[in-house]
Design a protein around this motif. Structure first.
Motif, short mmCIF file in Angstrom:
data_model
loop_
_atom_site.label_atom_id
_atom_site.label_comp_id
_atom_site.label_asym_id
_atom_site.label_seq_id
_atom_site.Cartn_x
_atom_site.Cartn_y
_atom_site.Cartn_z
N SER A 1 0.81 -1.22 0.00
CA SER A 1 0.00 0.00 0.00
C SER A 1 0.84 1.27 0.00
O SER A 1 0.36 2.34 -0.38
CB SER A 1 -0.92 0.01 1.22
N GLN A 2 2.09 1.17 0.42
CA GLN A 2 2.96 2.35 0.47
C GLN A 2 3.40 2.79 -0.92
O GLN A 2 3.88 3.90 -1.11
CB GLN A 2 4.19 2.05 1.33
N GLY A 3 3.25 1.89 -1.89
CA GLY A 3 3.56 2.25 -3.26
C GLY A 3 5.02 2.52 -3.54
O GLY A 3 5.36 3.23 -4.49
N VAL A 4 5.90 1.97 -2.71
CA VAL A 4 7.33 2.23 -2.89
C VAL A 4 8.00 1.15 -3.73
O VAL A 4 9.18 1.28 -4.07
CB VAL A 4 8.04 2.33 -1.51
N LEU A 5 7.25 0.11 -4.03
CA LEU A 5 7.85 -0.98 -4.80
C LEU A 5 7.58 -0.79 -6.29
O LEU A 5 6.45 -0.51 -6.70
CB LEU A 5 7.25 -2.33 -4.34
N ASP A 6 8.63 -0.90 -7.06
CA ASP A 6 8.45 -0.80 -8.51
C ASP A 6 8.97 -2.04 -9.22
O ASP A 6 8.95 -2.12 -10.44
CB ASP A 6 9.13 0.45 -9.06
N ASP A 7 9.43 -2.99 -8.43
CA ASP A 7 9.93 -4.25 -8.98
C ASP A 7 8.78 -5.25 -9.08
O ASP A 7 8.20 -5.64 -8.06
CB ASP A 7 11.05 -4.80 -8.09
N GLU A 8 8.45 -5.62 -10.30
CA GLU A 8 7.31 -6.51 -10.51
C GLU A 8 7.50 -7.85 -9.80
O GLU A 8 6.55 -8.42 -9.25
CB GLU A 8 7.10 -6.75 -12.01
N GLN A 9 8.73 -8.37 -9.77
CA GLN A 9 9.00 -9.64 -9.10
C GLN A 9 8.74 -9.55 -7.60
O GLN A 9 8.14 -10.44 -7.00
CB GLN A 9 10.45 -10.07 -9.37
N THR A 10 9.16 -8.45 -6.98
CA THR A 10 8.95 -8.26 -5.54
C THR A 10 7.47 -8.12 -5.23
O THR A 10 6.97 -8.66 -4.24
CB THR A 10 9.71 -7.02 -5.04
N ILE A 11 6.75 -7.38 -6.07
CA ILE A 11 5.31 -7.22 -5.88
C ILE A 11 4.62 -8.58 -5.97
O ILE A 11 3.74 -8.90 -5.17
CB ILE A 11 4.74 -6.25 -6.94
N ARG A 12 5.04 -9.38 -6.94
CA ARG A 12 4.45 -10.71 -7.10
C ARG A 12 4.73 -11.58 -5.86
O ARG A 12 3.88 -12.33 -5.41
CB ARG A 12 4.98 -11.37 -8.36
N GLU A 13 5.93 -11.48 -5.32
CA GLU A 13 6.28 -12.26 -4.13
C GLU A 13 5.42 -11.84 -2.93
O GLU A 13 4.98 -12.69 -2.16
CB GLU A 13 7.77 -12.08 -3.81
N CYS A 14 5.21 -10.55 -2.78
CA CYS A 14 4.34 -10.06 -1.70
C CYS A 14 2.93 -10.61 -1.87
O CYS A 14 2.30 -11.06 -0.91
CB CYS A 14 4.32 -8.53 -1.69
N TYR A 15 2.44 -10.57 -3.09
CA TYR A 15 1.10 -11.08 -3.38
C TYR A 15 1.00 -12.56 -3.05
O TYR A 15 0.02 -13.01 -2.43
CB TYR A 15 0.78 -10.83 -4.85
N ASN A 16 2.02 -13.32 -3.42
CA ASN A 16 2.01 -14.76 -3.16
C ASN A 16 2.00 -15.06 -1.66
O ASN A 16 1.33 -15.99 -1.20
CB ASN A 16 3.21 -15.43 -3.82
N VAL A 17 2.76 -14.26 -0.89
CA VAL A 17 2.77 -14.45 0.56
C VAL A 17 1.38 -14.17 1.13
O VAL A 17 0.87 -14.93 1.97
CB VAL A 17 3.82 -13.53 1.22
N ILE A 18 0.77 -13.08 0.70
CA ILE A 18 -0.56 -12.74 1.21
C ILE A 18 -1.57 -13.84 0.88
O ILE A 18 -2.37 -14.25 1.74
CB ILE A 18 -1.02 -11.39 0.61
N MET A 19 -1.54 -14.35 -0.34
CA MET A 19 -2.47 -15.41 -0.73
C MET A 19 -2.20 -16.69 0.06
O MET A 19 -3.13 -17.36 0.52
CB MET A 19 -2.36 -15.69 -2.23
N GLY A 20 -0.92 -17.03 0.22
CA GLY A 20 -0.59 -18.23 0.97
C GLY A 20 -1.03 -18.15 2.42
O GLY A 20 -1.57 -19.11 2.98
N GLU A 21 -0.80 -16.99 3.04
CA GLU A 21 -1.19 -16.81 4.44
C GLU A 21 -2.71 -16.75 4.59
O GLU A 21 -3.25 -17.18 5.61
CB GLU A 21 -0.55 -15.54 5.01
N THR A 22 -3.40 -16.22 3.58
CA THR A 22 -4.86 -16.21 3.61
C THR A 22 -5.40 -17.64 3.60
O THR A 22 -6.33 -17.97 4.35
CB THR A 22 -5.41 -15.44 2.41
N GLN A 23 -4.83 -18.48 2.76
CA GLN A 23 -5.25 -19.87 2.70
C GLN A 23 -4.94 -20.59 4.03
O GLN A 23 -5.72 -21.40 4.51
CB GLN A 23 -4.55 -20.58 1.54
N ARG A 24 -3.77 -20.27 4.60
CA ARG A 24 -3.40 -20.86 5.89
C ARG A 24 -4.39 -20.45 6.98
O ARG A 24 -4.79 -21.26 7.81
CB ARG A 24 -1.99 -20.39 6.25
N LEU A 25 -4.77 -19.16 6.99
CA LEU A 25 -5.73 -18.67 7.97
C LEU A 25 -7.08 -19.33 7.77
O LEU A 25 -7.77 -19.67 8.75
CB LEU A 25 -5.86 -17.15 7.84
#
Length: 224
Positions: free
Chosen positions: A14-38
């Motif tokens: 949400s801070q919008g400081v990331l401009d690396d598509e790979q890093t953004i994708r990794e963040c997204y994957n972590v959020i989705m994985g943790e959502t499934q875990r929850l």
């Protein structure tokens, strides 16, 4: 822990400081994985709570235990192969049928076999055996894993209880699987117990009432 990780990575995005598509994708994957875990955690909590208070609905019918066990072993074979663990299923020539909820009993067996694989070091062995005797059927899951201390054996079926051992804490888990196993087996008129020696492995045994028994049946071993 899932909520903490979801919040941290969501705030980073949400801070919008990331401009690396790979890093953004990794963040997204972590959020989705943790959502499934929850989601799994919440489902487990609801499941065990319903079982405890008796509000869980059992879809009762005839259960072909041999097919159920074969399916569970096949579903967990990939996890065993990944650790080079021998997963062996031994069935009597004639396996008695049960009367119960097939899906819930499958969860019981999957939890037990899955745990055996998780807590067994690479190169070990897990044996799943079924024996019919005196109007009951006994399914045991034996591993060559890390084992369980005597003082912990009395508590591992409690909700959220996890053994205070760094080898256990390093493996993801909610501490609810065995509580679900215990309550499900109890509702089916059965019992579950454990025998274990630290450093040598464990055997979890489930006994359930059978519809039919052929005590003269001989055993065969199936490598799946």
């Amino acid at each position: 822990t899932p909520l903490t990780n979801i919040r941290a990575y969501a705030e980073t995005l949400s801070q919008g400081v990331l401009d690396d598509e790979q890093t953004i994708r990794e963040c997204y994957n972590v959020i989705m994985g943790e959502t499934q875990r929850l989601n799994r955690l919440v489902e487990d909590i609801l499941n065990v709570s319903q079982l405890e208070v008796g509000s869980a609905r059992l879809d009762v019918g005839e259960v072909q235990l041999d097919k159920l066990l074969r399916s569970v072993v096949q579903d967990t074979q990939g996890a065993a192969d990944a650790k080079n663990i021998d997963l062996v299923l031994s069935l009597p020539a004639k396996v008695p049928q049960l009367r119960g909820d097939k899906e819930r009993l499958a969860v019981v067996m999957t939890n037990l076999v899955g745990n055996a694989i998780k807590y067994t070091p690479a190169g070990g062995r897990v044996d799943v055996r079924c024996v019919a005797e005196n109007g009951r059927v006994r399914v045991s899951v034996t591993d060559t894993g890390i084992g369980i201390r005597k003082e912990d054996q009395e508590r591992i079926f409690e909700k959220f209880y996890r053994v205070d051992d760094e080898r256990v804490s390093a493996i993801p888990g909610t501490g609810l699987g065995l509580a679900i196993v215990k309550e499900t087996v109890r509702l089916h008129g059965g019992a579950v117990f454990v025998e274990s020696t630290p450093g040598q492995g464990s055997t979890f045994t489930v006994t359930l009432p059978a519809l039919a028994v052929d005590e003269s049946a001989t055993s065969r071993t199936v490598k799946v």
